[in-house]
Design a protein around this motif. Structure first.
Motif, PDB file in Angstrom:
ATOM      1  N   ASN A   2       1.030  -1.224   0.040  1.00 47.93           N
ATOM      2  CA  ASN A   2       0.034  -0.032  -0.003  1.00 47.93           C
ATOM      3  C   ASN A   2       0.922   1.209  -0.139  1.00 47.93           C
ATOM      4  O   ASN A   2       1.794   1.315   0.840  1.00 47.93           O
ATOM      5  CB  ASN A   2      -0.846   0.062   1.167  1.00 47.93           C
ATOM      6  CG  ASN A   2      -1.764  -1.143   1.420  1.00 47.93           C
ATOM      7  OD1 ASN A   2      -2.404  -1.766   0.435  1.00 47.93           O
ATOM      8  ND2 ASN A   2      -1.661  -2.155   2.378  1.00 47.93           N
ATOM      9  N   ILE A  27       2.253   0.516   5.174  1.00 44.80           N
ATOM     10  CA  ILE A  27       2.016   1.647   4.266  1.00 44.80           C
ATOM     11  C   ILE A  27       3.409   2.034   3.797  1.00 44.80           C
ATOM     12  O   ILE A  27       4.367   2.055   4.694  1.00 44.80           O
ATOM     13  CB  ILE A  27       1.314   2.618   4.635  1.00 44.80           C
ATOM     14  CG1 ILE A  27       0.842   3.730   3.555  1.00 44.80           C
ATOM     15  CG2 ILE A  27       1.700   3.219   5.791  1.00 44.80           C
ATOM     16  CD1 ILE A  27      -0.389   3.223   2.918  1.00 44.80           C
ATOM     17  N   ASN A  68      -1.272  -3.075  -3.796  1.00 46.80           N
ATOM     18  CA  ASN A  68      -2.725  -3.400  -3.369  1.00 46.80           C
ATOM     19  C   ASN A  68      -3.512  -2.171  -3.438  1.00 46.80           C
ATOM     20  O   ASN A  68      -4.827  -2.026  -4.114  1.00 46.80           O
ATOM     21  CB  ASN A  68      -2.586  -3.812  -2.147  1.00 46.80           C
ATOM     22  CG  ASN A  68      -4.028  -3.930  -1.458  1.00 46.80           C
ATOM     23  OD1 ASN A  68      -4.890  -4.656  -1.827  1.00 46.80           O
ATOM     24  ND2 ASN A  68      -4.313  -3.074  -0.684  1.00 46.80           N
ATOM     25  N   PHE A  69      -2.979  -0.919  -3.224  1.00 43.97           N
ATOM     26  CA  PHE A  69      -3.661   0.368  -3.061  1.00 43.97           C
ATOM     27  C   PHE A  69      -2.696   1.454  -3.134  1.00 43.97           C
ATOM     28  O   PHE A  69      -1.597   1.464  -2.547  1.00 43.97           O
ATOM     29  CB  PHE A  69      -4.458   0.514  -1.554  1.00 43.97           C
ATOM     30  CG  PHE A  69      -5.133   1.529  -1.283  1.00 43.97           C
ATOM     31  CD1 PHE A  69      -6.562   1.845  -1.980  1.00 43.97           C
ATOM     32  CD2 PHE A  69      -4.926   2.714  -0.504  1.00 43.97           C
ATOM     33  CE1 PHE A  69      -7.302   2.814  -1.871  1.00 43.97           C
ATOM     34  CE2 PHE A  69      -5.420   3.852  -0.464  1.00 43.97           C
ATOM     35  CZ  PHE A  69      -6.686   3.926  -1.003  1.00 43.97           C
ATOM     36  N   ARG A 113      -7.349   0.303  -7.900  1.00 48.41           N
ATOM     37  CA  ARG A 113      -6.627   0.396  -6.804  1.00 48.41           C
ATOM     38  C   ARG A 113      -6.058   1.808  -6.428  1.00 48.41           C
ATOM     39  O   ARG A 113      -5.154   1.701  -5.799  1.00 48.41           O
ATOM     40  CB  ARG A 113      -5.357  -0.693  -6.823  1.00 48.41           C
ATOM     41  CG  ARG A 113      -5.491  -2.112  -7.297  1.00 48.41           C
ATOM     42  CD  ARG A 113      -4.427  -2.821  -7.693  1.00 48.41           C
ATOM     43  NE  ARG A 113      -4.753  -4.230  -7.747  1.00 48.41           N
ATOM     44  CZ  ARG A 113      -3.798  -5.072  -8.228  1.00 48.41           C
ATOM     45  NH1 ARG A 113      -2.614  -4.827  -8.114  1.00 48.41           N
ATOM     46  NH2 ARG A 113      -4.127  -6.331  -8.656  1.00 48.41           N
ATOM     47  N   ILE A 226      -8.455  -0.399   2.309  1.00 47.84           N
ATOM     48  CA  ILE A 226      -7.292  -0.822   2.037  1.00 47.84           C
ATOM     49  C   ILE A 226      -7.306  -2.504   2.193  1.00 47.84           C
ATOM     50  O   ILE A 226      -6.849  -3.423   1.440  1.00 47.84           O
ATOM     51  CB  ILE A 226      -5.931  -0.413   2.858  1.00 47.84           C
ATOM     52  CG1 ILE A 226      -5.924   1.041   2.524  1.00 47.84           C
ATOM     53  CG2 ILE A 226      -4.823  -1.241   2.818  1.00 47.84           C
ATOM     54  CD1 ILE A 226      -4.893   1.933   3.272  1.00 47.84           C
ATOM     55  N   ASN A 229      -9.615  -4.475  -0.337  1.00 48.27           N
ATOM     56  CA  ASN A 229      -9.051  -4.640  -1.605  1.00 48.27           C
ATOM     57  C   ASN A 229      -8.402  -5.977  -1.470  1.00 48.27           C
ATOM     58  O   ASN A 229      -8.035  -6.567  -2.659  1.00 48.27           O
ATOM     59  CB  ASN A 229      -7.951  -3.655  -1.998  1.00 48.27           C
ATOM     60  CG  ASN A 229      -8.695  -2.456  -2.474  1.00 48.27           C
ATOM     61  OD1 ASN A 229      -9.954  -2.377  -2.935  1.00 48.27           O
ATOM     62  ND2 ASN A 229      -7.776  -1.448  -2.602  1.00 48.27           N
TER      63      ASN A 229
END
Length: 229
Positions: A2, A27, A68-69, A113, A226, A229
Motif C-alpha cells: 500500500n 504503508i 494493493n492500494f 486500486r 485498504i 481490496n
C-alpha cells in the motif's frame, strides 16, 4: 503493498502515513520525484495485464502484482535533476514526465486500486472549471449552485471517500448527492463544500483536501478500503 504517493512538502500526506502506521496498516510513503528518478521503470501497455515494474533507488519494488492500494496526491511530475536546465528543456521534460506518470496511474486505475486517478491533464482527480462543477452538481441532485460572487457563504465541508461520507450533516439526500457528484467526477476522494444555511446548495469542490481535519473517521474508512481490496 500500500502506497501514499505525495510530494515531500505534503504535510497532510505525512500525517496520513503516520496515522495509518499507528493503526497497523502496512504503508509506504513515496514521492513522485522518487519514481521519476527510479533505477528501473518498465511498462507493458499493449496487453490485458497492464504490467509494470518500478524499482526506486532506495530498492523499493512496485509491481502490478504487489500494489494493493495507491493513495495519490501527485500535483506535478518533474525530475529534480532537470532543475538547472534551460526553461524550454524543463518544459519539454515536464511534459514527458507528466505523460509517463499519467500512463502509469492509468494502469493502476485499470486495476481499481487508486484514490485519486489522474483525469484529463490532471494527475490527481479532475481539474474542472467552475461551470463544469456547477453542471455536475445539478446532475448529482443539488437544487442550486452558489454564484461566483457569493463564495463567502457560510460553508460546510463534506468528504467523500468511495461510497462513504464524512460530514456533520444528517441529510440523507445530501449524502447521496455528494456520492453521486464524486462518481460523475470519477474522483473517489472528493471534498465538497455546501452552504451551511442551505444544504442543497453546492458551493465548490476540492480534489486535494486537507486530510488531517477528518481525523480518526478518515483513518477508519481508509483502513477498511485498504484491507477490503
Amino acid at each position: 503493498m500500500n502506497v501514499i504517493l505525495s510530494h515531500p512538502q505534503d504535510t497532510d500526506a505525512i500525517w496520513l502515513y503516520l496515522e495509518l502506521q499507528k493503526n497497523h496498516v502496512e504503508i509506504e510513503l513515496v514521492s513522485p520525484e522518487e519514481l521519476l528518478m527510479a533505477e528501473e521503470w518498465t511498462q507493458n501497455i499493449n496487453n490485458d495485464d497492464d504490467q509494470f515494474y518500478i524499482k526506486t533507488k532506495k530498492g523499493l519494488e512496485i509491481t502490478h502484482n504487489n500494489l494493493n492500494f495507491l493513495f495519490n496526491r501527485t500535483q506535478i511530475a518533474i525530475a529534480p535533476v532537470w532543475d538547472k536546465a534551460q526553461e524550454t528543456e524543463r518544459q519539454y521534460v515536464q511534459s514527458e514526465m507528466n505523460a509517463l506518470m499519467m500512463s502509469w496511474l492509468a494502469q493502476v486505475n485499470n486495476k481499481g486500486r487508486i484514490y485519486n486517478p489522474g483525469k484529463g491533464y490532471s494527475l490527481c482527480g479532475v481539474y474542472w472549471s467552475r461551470q463544469q462543477w456547477a453542471n455536475a452538481a445539478y446532475k448529482a441532485g443539488f437544487s442550486s449552485v452558489s454564484s461566483e460572487n457569493n463564495l463567502n457563504v457560510n460553508q460546510e465541508s463534506v468528504l467523500v471517500i468511495g461510497k462513504k461520507v464524512i460530514s456533520n450533516c444528517c441529510n440523507k439526500q445530501l449524502v447521496e448527492n455528494c456520492v453521486k457528484l464524486s462518481l460523475l467526477a470519477q474522483t473517489p476522494l472528493l471534498e465538497i463544500y455546501i452552504n451551511k444555511d442551505d444544504e442543497n446548495q453546492f458551493v465548490s469542490a476540492n480534489t486535494y483536501p486537507a486530510l488531517s481535519k477528518y481525523g480518526d473517521k478518515l483513518i477508519a474508512i481508509l483502513k477498511h478500503i485498504i484491507y477490503e481490496n
